[in-house]
Write a protein that holds these residues in place. Structure first.
Motif, mmCIF file in Angstrom:
data_model
loop_
_atom_site.group_PDB
_atom_site.id
_atom_site.type_symbol
_atom_site.label_atom_id
_atom_site.label_comp_id
_atom_site.label_asym_id
_atom_site.label_seq_id
_atom_site.Cartn_x
_atom_site.Cartn_y
_atom_site.Cartn_z
ATOM 1 N N ASP A 349 -4.319 35.621 -29.276
ATOM 2 C CA ASP A 349 -4.419 35.240 -27.880
ATOM 3 C C ASP A 349 -4.449 33.729 -27.744
ATOM 4 O OD1 ASP A 349 -4.362 35.833 -25.305
ATOM 5 O OD2 ASP A 349 -6.416 36.590 -25.157
ATOM 6 N N GLU A 351 -2.592 31.653 -26.137
ATOM 7 C CA GLU A 351 -2.370 31.055 -24.825
ATOM 8 C C GLU A 351 -3.672 30.956 -24.046
ATOM 9 O OE1 GLU A 351 1.190 32.001 -22.084
ATOM 10 O OE2 GLU A 351 -0.561 32.980 -21.217
ATOM 11 N N ALA A 352 -4.402 32.093 -24.011
ATOM 12 C CA ALA A 352 -5.663 32.110 -23.268
ATOM 13 C C ALA A 352 -6.620 31.089 -23.868
ATOM 14 C CB ALA A 352 -6.277 33.513 -23.307
ATOM 15 N N ALA A 353 -6.661 31.009 -25.183
ATOM 16 C CA ALA A 353 -7.572 30.091 -25.853
ATOM 17 C C ALA A 353 -7.218 28.643 -25.493
ATOM 18 C CB ALA A 353 -7.500 30.281 -27.362
ATOM 19 N N ARG A 354 -5.887 28.391 -25.477
ATOM 20 C CA ARG A 354 -5.456 27.034 -25.161
ATOM 21 C C ARG A 354 -5.842 26.670 -23.742
ATOM 22 N NH1 ARG A 354 -2.679 24.210 -22.240
ATOM 23 N NH2 ARG A 354 -1.426 22.406 -22.933
ATOM 24 N N ASP A 355 -5.595 27.609 -22.822
ATOM 25 C CA ASP A 355 -5.906 27.349 -21.419
ATOM 26 C C ASP A 355 -7.409 27.166 -21.239
ATOM 27 O OD1 ASP A 355 -3.282 27.568 -20.931
ATOM 28 O OD2 ASP A 355 -3.354 29.593 -20.077
ATOM 29 N N ALA A 356 -8.163 28.030 -21.917
ATOM 30 C CA ALA A 356 -9.613 27.964 -21.798
ATOM 31 C C ALA A 356 -10.107 26.594 -22.285
ATOM 32 C CB ALA A 356 -10.262 29.085 -22.603
ATOM 33 N N ARG B 727 -2.999 33.434 -16.018
ATOM 34 C CA ARG B 727 -3.353 32.650 -17.205
ATOM 35 C C ARG B 727 -4.688 31.969 -17.006
ATOM 36 N NH1 ARG B 727 1.391 28.889 -19.460
ATOM 37 N NH2 ARG B 727 -0.418 27.993 -20.494
ATOM 38 N N ARG B 728 -4.838 31.434 -15.805
ATOM 39 C CA ARG B 728 -6.094 30.760 -15.508
ATOM 40 C C ARG B 728 -7.240 31.766 -15.562
ATOM 41 N NH1 ARG B 728 -8.293 26.258 -13.556
ATOM 42 N NH2 ARG B 728 -10.015 26.466 -12.065
ATOM 43 N N ARG B 730 -7.392 34.535 -17.198
ATOM 44 C CA ARG B 730 -7.687 34.940 -18.586
ATOM 45 C C ARG B 730 -8.448 33.847 -19.301
ATOM 46 N NH1 ARG B 730 -4.178 37.390 -22.600
ATOM 47 N NH2 ARG B 730 -3.128 35.371 -22.602
ATOM 48 N N ALA B 731 -8.027 32.607 -19.036
ATOM 49 C CA ALA B 731 -8.682 31.489 -19.688
ATOM 50 C C ALA B 731 -10.137 31.395 -19.253
ATOM 51 C CB ALA B 731 -7.954 30.192 -19.340
ATOM 52 N N LEU B 732 -10.341 31.516 -17.942
ATOM 53 C CA LEU B 732 -11.707 31.414 -17.421
ATOM 54 C C LEU B 732 -12.555 32.558 -17.933
ATOM 55 C CD1 LEU B 732 -11.058 30.277 -13.769
ATOM 56 C CD2 LEU B 732 -12.301 29.021 -15.529
ATOM 57 N N LEU B 734 -12.167 34.228 -20.669
ATOM 58 C CA LEU B 734 -12.449 33.978 -22.079
ATOM 59 C C LEU B 734 -13.548 32.922 -22.216
ATOM 60 C CD1 LEU B 734 -11.681 34.284 -25.091
ATOM 61 C CD2 LEU B 734 -9.998 32.470 -24.745
ATOM 62 N N LEU B 735 -13.381 31.865 -21.440
ATOM 63 C CA LEU B 735 -14.307 30.738 -21.550
ATOM 64 C C LEU B 735 -15.712 31.178 -21.135
ATOM 65 C CD1 LEU B 735 -14.529 27.795 -22.183
ATOM 66 C CD2 LEU B 735 -13.903 27.252 -19.833
#
Lengths: 373, 885
Positions: A349, A351-356, B727-728, B730-732, B734-735
């Motif tokens: 994952d 992409e998600a990690a990069r965005d995060a 994407r945002r 998913r990122a949030l 995850l974060l």
């Protein structure tokens, strides 16, 4: 001394879905302007006629307004136009052409080659052998009849067809609408005007694809031209001159960033690009937080400069340096989170990690600024 | 940290210097009544640390009315292996001096050292508030706030965490929680609290679907449009070809041929039908003749049958006639039997009447006799009654008067006796011829007299002798006696008796008469219940009825003598008659039936005879014979004709069969249909062509593909935007997950040491119970047995105890991290019961092994078993005043 302009693949009625609405509209508008420009060029080069080798329209059922606007755009050139139905606008029982006629949109100086046969433009000294597509797909060579087609003496024989010259074009072009590579020779053509291939391409000394006058995709380099053909007489070799017609240049860049200087290079290239450009950028490799910030700034500037710029950074990893992390003052468990995300970028994952990671870095930076204020 | 000495002066009620020294490293119990300055000392310690020396907001420290005072606190304590001496003055003399071992600090620098040592903040402005108190806020418990631990923990949070950090070797993130909140806020823009997309994110998802639907719709229409275009192409081609080929003309030619062949066959069939009709006609004629012939021949057989029938009827008639006499007989017999039975019934009735009358006479006679007797007796009783009544009347006497009489008599007798005793007794014995006269009365021979009155005794010859009786009462006795005698006489006269016994006799006679009267009345009533007159009337009536009964008996006819001497009873006689009647009815019915049968049979015989006669005449007539002959001739002729006709029919039938008319007919239909189908198909094509053209024109005008392209563009834009948000998101997601997870992991690591200390105290207070530390290091969930809940849900006392043990646990934790600890408690645990207080004492004693504890109280008796000597503020004050510093 007949002289004419060869163009093709206008694809009127096409929408540009991958762009923002505003950009898409501008690109559509550019195509209408291209027709006007063709008319202007024909006048400038004192052409006798304009031949359009298929795919004037992108589809059979385009809006009435589009049909009318296309024919309106041809007004600049009052000499004869010969328009050939291509695979997108084949002369079916009911077609965009029959509709155009019903609408009364077709000016008298425009000849629609809806049936196979010859259109003789005697005042211009041209006999035009037309092989229109009358079905959506044809698997036989429609130009075969050219061989047995007689034309009046003294007129130059011009072939007008739309399809793929066998064995010469890349495989990815579908093999429908085949055309014999040496048709010009077998049918004793003085010039063979082809459409379907969107880049300007010479097949042999008498056979050319003009390409589309206004680029509409990133592939097919060599789009954005029209051809001016000078024929000194029947049997003579044609003099072909490509003339640029494009308003927008389409570029597609794929770049891997590994070291700091890669980014510098990219930004320089971006800087050098002319303004009426449509750019598709895909980056991979990795970038530091500082690098990412520079990149984002540069893209922001480019967005304002170019017609359109699209940048796919999903393959580009964020590699915060120790300095980055120190600068962010990410201690304790936040530091752990950063480390975790850095590692996860290598995994599934990514992409998600990069965005995060980007989000987190952004937040930390904001905080840092607040503190420093 | 160990406080050794505390001195205050010019501070509230401590105007004079007050010293409390020799404070012990462990427990210190300081007591004093209310108002003695306990809380002031606590306030002084707080002020020495928390309040800035230069603040003007500590007016509460000033002794009342002393505007020139400079409240001063001096503290001596050990911390960090060093000796600290702090002197802090407020208001009139604002100063702060701190000496650590031999190094001196003053003013702000001194205060910084203090806050750094203990872990608190100074108020930027004004008086120090709980949020500044940090660690001391947790360990210094003010009066009545022991249970409120959450706030205190929060204010001490950073210090606790840093203590924990140094202990666990972990670093909590600087502002990490704030960061989590920021991420959470951004996450919340995209998700609902349950993790579902919201806002644009959700809207885009929907929009995408809508666009896709629209595109699908357009695509379907484009597909249709293209199909129609193809159909148009094909139809145009077919239509043109058919128009040139005209395929129906060939079919029309074939139709004509088939029709001609069929007409020929039809003609044959007509002929065949005609001849079949003739044959049918002949057949029916033949049948008719045969029937006639048969009918004629059958007449002879019928005649025989009729003859037999006639004979049979005759025989039946004769049999019936033979039965007639016996039927009549049985009717006669039944009739006489019935009459006899009827007579018997009559006799039985007569007999019954007579016996009833005889009984009546007998009964009435008896009745009459009884009444006559009763009457006689009644008359007799009546006489007796009269006699007794007379008796009673004669002997009637007043019983009271009688009693009075008797009394009078008795008194008289008594009086007489008394008089005898007092009277003068005169006795005499005379010579045979001597004479004497007393009071004129000659006396003879001998005697004796009682003299009560003056008496004169004449002795003839002698003269007269006077005798006067002496004695006292003589006179009164004499009077009484005479009164009583008079009364007796009167009473007897009234009663009408001559002497007393006579009266008594009369009483007895009266009573006897009364009894007789009563008895006689009863007797009379027994024979004449109402009265004698009624009895008389009854007797007369009975007599009359008897007479009537007798005459009726006389008049009733006597039964015939001899016959039916002992007559049967009426009921059985009636039954006998009913039986006879039934039998008679049966016999009569039988007779009627017989008569009917007789008539019927006679009729049958007559009919049979007539029929037989009629037929006999007919059969033997000459016409009949002739008819029979004609019929056979005609039949032969018809047979011949029919034979010839059948042969012709068979031949023609075969001819028709071979031509197969049904198939010919089908052929005709087939050709006709083909022609119309072909023509219709062409017309249909023409119509469809027009329709499609019209439709395509309409559809083409809509610019379907261009529309679709535009929709696709919109969809892609939508998609791009969605992908960005996705994407945002998913990122949030995850974060946020990562941050939460790491933070929790950290909290868990940090909680462990605190939990250990908390468990230590809790096990002393509530064995088996658990108290968990939450993520903010506050005591959270409490369990005890099956109870489960938050501290806040416990009773006040229990909360205070929990608060206290938690504070001690924090103290342990801080100490373990090398931080100074001092525990101050101002009158805590006042809400604890004895048992709990006992446990708390153990806990305090245990904690005092590690920390200095100052326990201020106004109830020293409660803490007497704490193992330390209590110190009395009051006493210290006095001591202080005697030993001024």
């Amino acid at each position: 001394m007949p002289r004419f302009l060869h163009t093709a693949d206008w694809q009127m009625g096409r929408a540009f879905s991958r762009f923002e609405t505003e950009d898409g509209a501008a690109l559509v508008e550019a195509r209408f302007e291209a027709i006007e420009k063709l008319a202007r060029l024909a006048n400038e080069h004192r052409c006798d006629a304009i031949l359009v080798a298929g795919d004037v329209f992108d589809a059979q059922t385009v809006a009435d307004r589009t049909i009318r606007r296309v024919f309106n755009a041809t007004r600049g050139f009052t000499g004869p136009w010969v328009m050939l139905p291509g695979n997108h606008d084949a002369a079916l029982a009911e077609s965009v052409w029959t509709r155009a006629r019903r609408l009364g949109a077709v000016p008298d100086n425009i000849h629609l080659a809806l049936e196979p046969g010859t259109i003789n433009l005697e005042p211009q000294g041209l006999a035009i052998l037309c092989a229109p597509l009358t079905q959506r797909n044809t698997y036989s060579d429609l130009t075969a009849t050219f061989n047995s087609c007689e034309t009046p003496e003294g007129l130059v024989r011009i072939g007008l067809a739309h399809g793929s010259v066998q064995g010469l074009l890349p495989d990815e072009i579908d093999s429908t609408n085949p055309i014999l590579p040496n048709r010009a020779e077998t049918a004793r053509l003085d010039y063979f005007a082809l459409g379907d291939w969107h880049g300007t391409k010479q097949i042999d000394e008498r056979t050319w694809y003009s390409g589309t006058p206004e680029p509409e995709r990133f592939r097919n380099n060599g789009a954005g031209y029209a051809l001016i053909i000078n024929l000194s007489g029947p049997g003579e070799l044609p003099a072909v001159t490509p003339v640029e017609t494009a308003r927008y240049q389409w570029h597609q860049w794929r770049q891997t960033l590994t070291v700091e200087s890669d980014l510098d290079q990219l930004l320089e290239r971006l800087q050098a690009l002319p303004e009426p450009s449509v750019l598709d950028l895909r980056l991979d490799g990795s970038v530091t937080l500082a690098g990412e910030e520079r990149l984002i700034n540069a893209l922001s500037v480019a967005e304002a400069r170019f017609r359109s710029i699209q940048c796919d950074r999903s393959g580009l990893q964020l590699e915060p340096t120790d300095d980055d992390i120190a600068a962010l003052k990410a201690d304790g468990y936040v530091g752990e989170v950063i480390e975790h995300l850095r590692t996860q970028q290598q995994n599934d994952d990514a992409e998600a990690a990069r965005d995060a990671l980007a989000v987190l870095a952004g937040l930390l930076k904001e905080r840092k600024q607040e503190i420093s204020e | 940290m160990k406080l050794r000495r505390l001195q205050v002066e010019q501070l509230r009620q401590f105007r004079q210097p007050f010293v409390m020294d020799d404070l012990q490293p462990g427990l210190n119990l300081i007591h004093g009544p209310n108002e003695s300055g306990k809380s002031t000392l606590v306030r002084a310690i707080r002020a020495a640390f928390f309040e800035r020396y230069r603040t003007s907001s500590v007016d509460d420290l000033r002794p009342w009315g002393d505007s020139a005072a400079a409240p001063t606190i001096t503290l001596d304590f050990d911390a960090r292996q060093k000796s600290w001496h702090l002197v802090k003055s407020f208001l009139q003399r604002k100063r702060c001096d701190l000496t650590i071992d031999s190094t001196s600090y003053s003013e702000d620098e001194a205060e910084e050292k203090l806050s750094e040592l203990l872990g608190f903040q100074f108020s930027a402005k004004g008086v120090s508030k709980p949020e500044h108190w940090g660690v001391p806020g947790l360990l210094w418990v003010e009066q009545g706030t022991g249970q409120n631990i959450e706030q205190a923990v929060e204010h001490a949070g950073d210090h606790l965490k840093s203590a924990l950090n140094s202990l666990v070797g972990e670093v909590a993130s600087t502002g990490g929680d704030e960061l989590v909140e920021q991420v959470k806020a951004r996450w919340s823009e995209l998700f609902t609290p349950t993790g579902k997309p919201r806002g644009d994110y959700q809207k885009l998802e929907k929009e995408r679907e809508e666009h896709q639907r629209e595109i699908d719709g357009l695509q379907a229409r484009i597909q249709k449009y293209q199909e129609q275009v193809d159909r148009l192409g094909k139809l145009t081609h077919d239509y043109e070809r058919t128009r040139q080929e005209r395929p129906w003309e060939e079919a029309e030619r074939q139709l004509e041929q088939a029709k001609e062949r069929y007409r020929q066959v039809e003609k044959l069939e007509q002929q065949q039908a005609q001849e079949k009709e003739i044959l049918k006609h002949l057949q029916s004629r033949q049948q008719l003749l045969r029937q006639n012939q048969e009918q004629l021949e059958s007449l002879n057989r019928k005649l025989d049958v009729r003859k037999a029938e006639l004979e049979k009827a005759q025989r039946a008639l004769e049999q019936a006639e033979a039965r007639s006499p016996s039927v009549a007989n049985s009717v006669q017999e039944a009739k006489s039997a019935y009459e006899a039975a009827a007579k018997k019934v009559e006799q039985a009735r007569l007999q019954e009447t007579r016996s009833r009358l005889e009984q009546d006479v007998q009964r009435l006679d008896q009745q009459n006799r009884t009444l006559t007797q009763n009457l006689e007796k009644a008359r007799q009783y009546q006489q007796e009654l009269e006699k007794a009544r007379e008796q009673a009347r004669q002997n009637q006497i007043d019983v009271k008067a009688l009693k009075a009489l008797k009394d009078t008599e008795r008194q008289l007798k008594e009086e007489n006796i008394r008089s005898q005793t007092i009277a003068t007794r005169l006795t005499w014995q005379l010579e045979p011829d001597a004479r004497l006269a007393l009071n004129g009365e000659p006396l003879e021979e001998q005697g004796e007299r009682q003299l009560l009155e003056d008496s004169s005794l004449l002795i003839p010859g002698v003269g007269t002798l006077g005798i006067t009786p002496g004695g006292e009462d003589l006179a009164s006795t004499r009077r009484r006696l005479s009164t009583l005698e008079q009364s007796l006489t009167e009473q007897m006269k009234t009663l009408g008796v001559d002497y007393v016994q006579q009266a008594e006799h009369r009483v007895m006679a009266y009573e006897a008469a009364e009894r007789t009267l009563q008895h006689t009345r009863e007797l009379l009533k027994s024979v004449a219940p109402v009265n004698v007159e009624q009895l008389l009337a009854d007797e007369k009536e009975t007599g009359a009825r008897l007479q009537a009964a007798k005459s009726e008996l006389q008049n009733s006819p006597a039964p015939e003598p001899g016959q039916h001497a002992r007559a049967t009873d009426v009921a059985s006689a009636e039954a006998g008659r009913a039986r006879a009647e039934t039998r008679l009815a049966e016999a009569e019915a039988e007779e009627r039936k017989h008569q009917t049968e007789l008539l019927t049979r006679r009729q049958s015989r007559d009919n049979a005879k007539a029929e037989w006669q009629q037929l006999q005449d007919e059969v033997h007539s000459p016409e009949h014979q002739k008819q029979l002959q004609n019929l056979s001739t005609e039949l032969a002729d018809i047979d011949d004709k029919m034979g010839r006709l059948a042969a012709t029919l068979k031949a023609r039938e075969q001819e028709i069969q071979e031509a197969r008319p049904a198939i010919l007919k089908q052929d005709i239909e087939r050709y006709q249909r083909s022609i119309s189908t072909l023509r219709q198909a062409q017309e249909e094509r023409q119509r469809e062509l027009r329709d499609i053209q019209v439709r395509l024109e309409a559809w083409g005008a809509e610019g379907l593909e261009e529309q679709r392209n535009e929709r696709v563009a919109e969809l892609e834009q939508c998609n791009r935007r969605y992908q960005e948000l996705h994407r945002r998101a998913r990122a949030l997601d995850l974060l946020l997950n990562l941050l939460t997870e790491k933070r929790q992991a950290l909290t868990r690591r940090l909680q462990a040491p605190l939990q250990k200390h908390l468990d230590h105290y809790l096990s002393l207070l509530f064995p088996q119970a658990t108290l968990e530390v939450d993520e903010h290091l506050r005591p959270g969930t409490f369990t005890r047995g099956t109870e489960l809940g938050q501290i806040a849900e416990l009773s006040f006392g229990a909360r205070e105890q929990m608060g206290l043990i938690s504070r001690l646990a924090y103290a342990d934790l801080l100490q373990e991290a090398g931080r100074p600890t001092l525990v101050i408690m101002d009158d805590t645990l006042v809400h604890s019961d004895t048992d709990r207080l006992e446990d708390m004492k153990r806990i305090l004693f245990d904690a005092a092994n590690r920390h200095q504890i100052l326990l201020f109280t106004c109830h020293p008796e409660k803490w007497s078993d704490l193992g330390v000597a209590p110190r009395d503020i009051q006493a210290m004050k006095e001591q202080g005043s005697t030993n001024p510093v």
